[in-house]
Scaffold this motif. Sequence first.
Motif, PDB file in Angstrom:
ATOM      1  N   VAL A   1       0.870  -1.187   0.000  1.00 16.09           N
ATOM      2  CA  VAL A   1       0.000   0.000   0.000  1.00 16.09           C
ATOM      3  C   VAL A   1       0.905   1.234   0.000  1.00 16.09           C
ATOM      4  CG1 VAL A   1      -1.786   1.306   1.201  1.00 16.09           C
ATOM      5  CG2 VAL A   1      -1.845  -1.200   1.237  1.00 16.09           C
ATOM      6  N   GLN A   2       0.957   1.929  -1.122  1.00 13.65           N
ATOM      7  CA  GLN A   2       1.774   3.138  -1.221  1.00 13.65           C
ATOM      8  C   GLN A   2       0.869   4.343  -1.007  1.00 13.65           C
ATOM      9  OE1 GLN A   2       4.765   2.034  -1.625  1.00 13.65           O
ATOM     10  NE2 GLN A   2       4.028   0.005  -2.225  1.00 13.65           N
ATOM     11  N   THR A   3       1.309   5.262  -0.174  1.00 12.27           N
ATOM     12  CA  THR A   3       0.504   6.459   0.103  1.00 12.27           C
ATOM     13  C   THR A   3       1.253   7.710  -0.334  1.00 12.27           C
ATOM     14  OG1 THR A   3      -0.306   5.335   2.064  1.00 12.27           O
ATOM     15  CG2 THR A   3      -0.806   7.672   1.878  1.00 12.27           C
ATOM     16  N   VAL A   4       0.549   8.627  -0.981  1.00  9.60           N
ATOM     17  CA  VAL A   4       1.124   9.939  -1.266  1.00  9.60           C
ATOM     18  C   VAL A   4       0.319  10.980  -0.511  1.00  9.60           C
ATOM     19  CG1 VAL A   4       1.958  11.454  -3.068  1.00  9.60           C
ATOM     20  CG2 VAL A   4       1.267   9.131  -3.632  1.00  9.60           C
ATOM     21  N   VAL A   5       0.966  11.698   0.365  1.00  8.06           N
ATOM     22  CA  VAL A   5       0.339  12.818   1.058  1.00  8.06           C
ATOM     23  C   VAL A   5       1.111  14.057   0.639  1.00  8.06           C
ATOM     24  CG1 VAL A   5      -0.338  13.744   3.290  1.00  8.06           C
ATOM     25  CG2 VAL A   5      -0.022  11.283   3.018  1.00  8.06           C
TER      26      VAL A   5
ATOM     27  N   VAL B   1      -2.480   1.927  -4.367  1.00  9.89           N
ATOM     28  CA  VAL B   1      -1.865   3.249  -4.364  1.00  9.89           C
ATOM     29  C   VAL B   1      -2.892   4.254  -3.866  1.00  9.89           C
ATOM     30  CG1 VAL B   1      -0.809   5.062  -5.749  1.00  9.89           C
ATOM     31  CG2 VAL B   1      -0.400   2.660  -6.310  1.00  9.89           C
ATOM     32  N   LEU B   2      -2.598   4.895  -2.748  1.00  8.82           N
ATOM     33  CA  LEU B   2      -3.554   5.828  -2.141  1.00  8.82           C
ATOM     34  C   LEU B   2      -3.011   7.255  -2.273  1.00  8.82           C
ATOM     35  CD1 LEU B   2      -5.041   5.136   1.422  1.00  8.82           C
ATOM     36  CD2 LEU B   2      -4.953   7.375   0.393  1.00  8.82           C
ATOM     37  N   VAL B   3      -3.737   8.099  -2.968  1.00 10.66           N
ATOM     38  CA  VAL B   3      -3.296   9.490  -3.142  1.00 10.66           C
ATOM     39  C   VAL B   3      -4.244  10.417  -2.377  1.00 10.66           C
ATOM     40  CG1 VAL B   3      -2.713  11.327  -4.767  1.00 10.66           C
ATOM     41  CG2 VAL B   3      -2.443   8.929  -5.450  1.00 10.66           C
TER      42      VAL B   3
END
Length: 393
Positions: free
Chosen positions: A84-88, A118-120
């Motif tokens: 699970v990749q997150t971009v904040v 992928v969570l943006v």
Amino acid sequence: MSAPVSPAEGVWARVIGQPAVVAELRAAVADPAAMTHAWLFTGPPGSGRSVAARAFAAALQCAEGGDGTCHACRTVLAGTHADVQTVVPEGLSIGVAEVRQLVRIAGRAPSQGRWQVVLVEDADRMTEQASNTVLKMLEEPPSRTVFLLCAPSLHPDDVPVTIRSRCRVVGLRTPPVEAVADVLVERDGVDPALAAWSAAASGGHVGRARRLARDEVARMARKAVLDVPLSLVSLAACLDAADDLVTAAQEEADEAAGSLDGAETEAVKASLGYGARGPGVSAASRGAGVLKELEKRQKSRATRLGRDSLDRALVDLAGFYRDALVLDSAGGAPPMLMHPDRRADSEELARRVGAEGALRRIDAILACRVALEQNVKPRIALEALTVALRLPA
Ligand SMILES: [Zn+2]
């Protein structure tokens, strides 16, 4: 999948006051064959877009559909799951370099989980180039990859229609005040009366309600903002109020940024080999560039935190004039107020400026928010605002 968890259990308990959304997401988890590769979570600020997206990510990786207790669930919720990749966005925007790296990972098969997620967060802050990079991936998504994009519903156009049209849209609503109060009591152990007050005063914004309930400083800051309208009796008072608002926002942002910056800088220095004996010559020259880059990023984040803090104050103010407006126009039934605890003050305000005056002042606040978004200096924008909000003699 074995016994499915109930809507109020497991990872779904975090998604407050959104039964329809939870039902939809659970159905998607239960039927992988019908899985959509791109989701767009929208909703007003504080409705819990990224919380819902993260709960969904956990449920997708969990063998039990999101029991909330297994290793997969716990690591997704903690932000440490390998798939699970997150971009904040930390600065004002999400750049193409950040997104490219992500897309590279998204193209791989999941290493241990069931999906590559992928969570943006704040997908509306992607630059045009970054959006195009994501779009390319959405046009031909790898079979095990799922994109979860979050964006406020206030600015739906900030997410390009080319991306939106490829996403299944999940619309969150502002959770009911009672649901927010219940969570504060049950999960955070807040006293019921304080929980009810905080939930009402934050208009169902969960994070804000939690801060108001737990933090005396946050309660004082809100009070200071809501004291402004009735204080604007002279030009000097207007300029003072503008100064107070800008200073308070800056202090809040500096504090938040300071606590983030320190640990980050230490971690980077440690990774560069800055030890007790100081860096070697090559580490020092390499490190200077990295630290400079980090400083730039931290500065951008501080600017954003300051802007967010000022924007919260403006939203509170607009709510206060809105209360005066409905109180002045209300016929029979008592209206629902944004700041129910300040009713006497908004009644006083309604008497002094009337419905038309309140409406004009709300417009001025909205114009100020736009000006800030367009990089007008905060002090100048706020001085123009408070002068426009001045009470009639
Ligand atoms: Zn689980």
